[in-house]
Write an enzyme that holds these catalytic residues in place. Structure first.
Site, PDB file in Angstrom:
ATOM      1  N   ARG A 149      11.586  -8.436   0.809  1.00  0.00           N
ATOM      2  CA  ARG A 149      10.642  -9.164   1.654  1.00  0.00           C
ATOM      3  C   ARG A 149      11.225 -10.485   2.127  1.00  0.00           C
ATOM      4  NH1 ARG A 149       5.691  -6.869  -0.200  1.00  0.00           N
ATOM      5  NH2 ARG A 149       3.889  -7.647   0.915  1.00  0.00           N
ATOM      6  N   LYS A 160       2.639   1.411   5.649  1.00  0.00           N
ATOM      7  CA  LYS A 160       3.776   1.663   4.757  1.00  0.00           C
ATOM      8  C   LYS A 160       3.366   2.516   3.558  1.00  0.00           C
ATOM      9  CE  LYS A 160       5.044  -2.560   3.749  1.00  0.00           C
ATOM     10  NZ  LYS A 160       4.194  -3.455   4.527  1.00  0.00           N
ATOM     11  N   ARG A 182      -9.272  -4.488  -1.793  1.00  0.00           N
ATOM     12  CA  ARG A 182      -8.357  -5.281  -2.610  1.00  0.00           C
ATOM     13  C   ARG A 182      -8.790  -6.748  -2.633  1.00  0.00           C
ATOM     14  NH1 ARG A 182      -2.351  -3.770  -0.568  1.00  0.00           N
ATOM     15  NH2 ARG A 182      -2.237  -6.040  -0.605  1.00  0.00           N
ATOM     16  N   ARG A 227      -9.484  -1.559   5.097  1.00  0.00           N
ATOM     17  CA  ARG A 227      -8.734  -0.861   4.029  1.00  0.00           C
ATOM     18  C   ARG A 227      -9.497  -0.860   2.707  1.00  0.00           C
ATOM     19  NH1 ARG A 227      -2.598  -2.427   3.191  1.00  0.00           N
ATOM     20  NH2 ARG A 227      -3.308  -4.497   2.583  1.00  0.00           N
ATOM     21  N   ARG A 277      -0.718 -13.846   4.650  1.00  0.00           N
ATOM     22  CA  ARG A 277       0.341 -12.855   4.403  1.00  0.00           C
ATOM     23  C   ARG A 277       1.044 -12.475   5.698  1.00  0.00           C
ATOM     24  NH1 ARG A 277      -3.568  -9.868   1.670  1.00  0.00           N
ATOM     25  NH2 ARG A 277      -2.746  -7.830   2.157  1.00  0.00           N
TER      26      ARG A 277
HETATM   27  P1  ADP Z   1       0.762  -6.394   1.554  1.00  0.00           P
HETATM   28  O1  ADP Z   1       1.883  -5.666   2.239  1.00  0.00           O
HETATM   29  O2  ADP Z   1      -0.587  -6.028   2.079  1.00  0.00           O
HETATM   30  O3  ADP Z   1       0.958  -7.888   1.473  1.00  0.00           O
HETATM   31  P2  ADP Z   1       1.612  -5.392  -1.063  1.00  0.00           P
HETATM   32  O4  ADP Z   1       0.750  -4.429  -1.768  1.00  0.00           O
HETATM   33  O5  ADP Z   1       2.957  -4.931  -0.611  1.00  0.00           O
HETATM   34  O6  ADP Z   1       0.690  -5.894   0.095  1.00  0.00           O
HETATM   35  O7  ADP Z   1       1.846  -6.700  -1.970  1.00  0.00           O
HETATM   36  C1  ADP Z   1       0.759  -7.437  -2.482  1.00  0.00           C
HETATM   37  C2  ADP Z   1       1.235  -8.798  -2.990  1.00  0.00           C
HETATM   38  O8  ADP Z   1       2.204  -8.626  -4.050  1.00  0.00           O
HETATM   39  C3  ADP Z   1       1.978  -9.669  -1.984  1.00  0.00           C
HETATM   40  O9  ADP Z   1       1.087 -10.400  -1.176  1.00  0.00           O
HETATM   41  C4  ADP Z   1       2.803 -10.583  -2.925  1.00  0.00           C
HETATM   42  O10 ADP Z   1       1.993 -11.566  -3.532  1.00  0.00           O
HETATM   43  C5  ADP Z   1       3.224  -9.633  -4.005  1.00  0.00           C
HETATM   44  N1  ADP Z   1       4.529  -8.984  -3.698  1.00  0.00           N
HETATM   45  C6  ADP Z   1       4.734  -7.650  -3.465  1.00  0.00           C
HETATM   46  N2  ADP Z   1       6.031  -7.410  -3.199  1.00  0.00           N
HETATM   47  C7  ADP Z   1       6.668  -8.615  -3.254  1.00  0.00           C
HETATM   48  C8  ADP Z   1       8.012  -9.042  -3.062  1.00  0.00           C
HETATM   49  N3  ADP Z   1       8.987  -8.176  -2.750  1.00  0.00           N
HETATM   50  N4  ADP Z   1       8.286 -10.365  -3.173  1.00  0.00           N
HETATM   51  C9  ADP Z   1       7.345 -11.251  -3.487  1.00  0.00           C
HETATM   52  N5  ADP Z   1       6.054 -10.925  -3.694  1.00  0.00           N
HETATM   53  C10 ADP Z   1       5.708  -9.630  -3.575  1.00  0.00           C
END
Ligand code: ADP
Length: 224
Positions: A93, A17, A164, A132, A175
């Site tokens: 999400r 993404k 990360r 990654r 996740r």
């Molecule tokens: P990934 O897709 O690898 O989980 P992201 O970079 O999109 O990573 O998000 C990292 C973290 O940020 C998530 O695991 C969550 O804790 C938080 N987060 C991001 N977007 C949201 C969202 N829309 N709702 C709730 N938590 C979020």
């Protein structure tokens, strides 16, 4: 001049993404709004909010819907997005977030054009995430298979490129489970509203970008 677009990109962790959103944002000249990047910036700045967000993130937990909805609502009200649109990455999400986004876009008077689902099987994403590496400053993604040119220094901005904190095996597994429980239902939710296009996320990144652009250009319903 290429028209703008209002897009959401769905896809499990490691589907690509982030990489594809940067390319789509460039193509349609729209901001890439990544909630994960916004939260990581808050963590890096060390604000009280950032400290609380870090606890959720390192645990592989989602932040509460109301917090995330507030952040996205504020961002979507800014001039750059109201002018040309946006591509959302990491939001919505949950079904609650998708409902809230529907309310926000309605209040702004501009519905979403399309929700793209980037499809990549689970076995493939686990391998990709374990490799990654991300620039701590500009968030550009790398892989241990194709690192930056010089010594883990970002090609784009010179920042440090690291793994990360939440890319540990345990947090990744958690996740992915949360994605299956909370985010996958959004695929049928948007399908039922005739807003979804599924795109194969396997293959060379350039080919994936071409598929995404074809899906958007074939389906954009509202000129921006
Ligand atoms: P990934 O897709 O690898 O989980 P992201 O970079 O999109 O990573 O998000 C990292 C973290 O940020 C998530 O695991 C969550 O804790 C938080 N987060 C991001 N977007 C949201 C969202 N829309 N709702 C709730 N938590 C979020």
């Amino acid at each position: 001049m290429i028209p703008g677009a209002r897009l959401v990109l769905l896809g499990r962790q490691g589907a690509g993404k982030g990489t594809q959103c940067v390319r789509m944002a460039r193509h349609y000249v729209i901001p890439h709004i990544s909630t994960g990047d916004m939260l990581r910036m808050a963590v890096k700045e060390g604000t009280d909010f950032g400290k609380r967000a870090k606890e959720y993130m390192d645990d592989g937990q989602l932040l509460p819907d109301d917090v995330m909805v507030g952040i996205v609502q504020e961002r979507l009200g800014r001039e750059d997005t109201t002018n040309r649109g946006y591509i959302l990455d990491g939001f919505p999400r949950t079904v609650g977030q998708a409902e809230a986004l529907g309310g926000i876009t309605e209040a702004l008077g501009h519905p979403l054009d399309l929700v793209l689902d980037l499809e990549v099987p689970e076995e493939v994403v686990i391998d990709r995430i374990s490799k990654r590496r991300v620039c701590v400053d500009c968030q550009t993604n790398y892989s241990s298979d194709s690192p930056p040119r010089y010594d883990w220094t970002c090609d784009n901005c010179g920042g440090e490129v690291l793994q990360r904190d939440d890319d540990t095996e345990e947090a990744i597994r958690h996740r992915l489970e949360l994605y299956a429980q909370q985010t996958e239902p959004l695929i049928s939710w948007y399908q039922a509203r005739d807003m979804l296009a599924a795109v194969d996320g396997l293959g060379h990144p350039d080919e994936v970008t071409r598929r995404l652009i074809r899906a958007v250009d074939g389906r954009t319903r509202h000129a921006v």
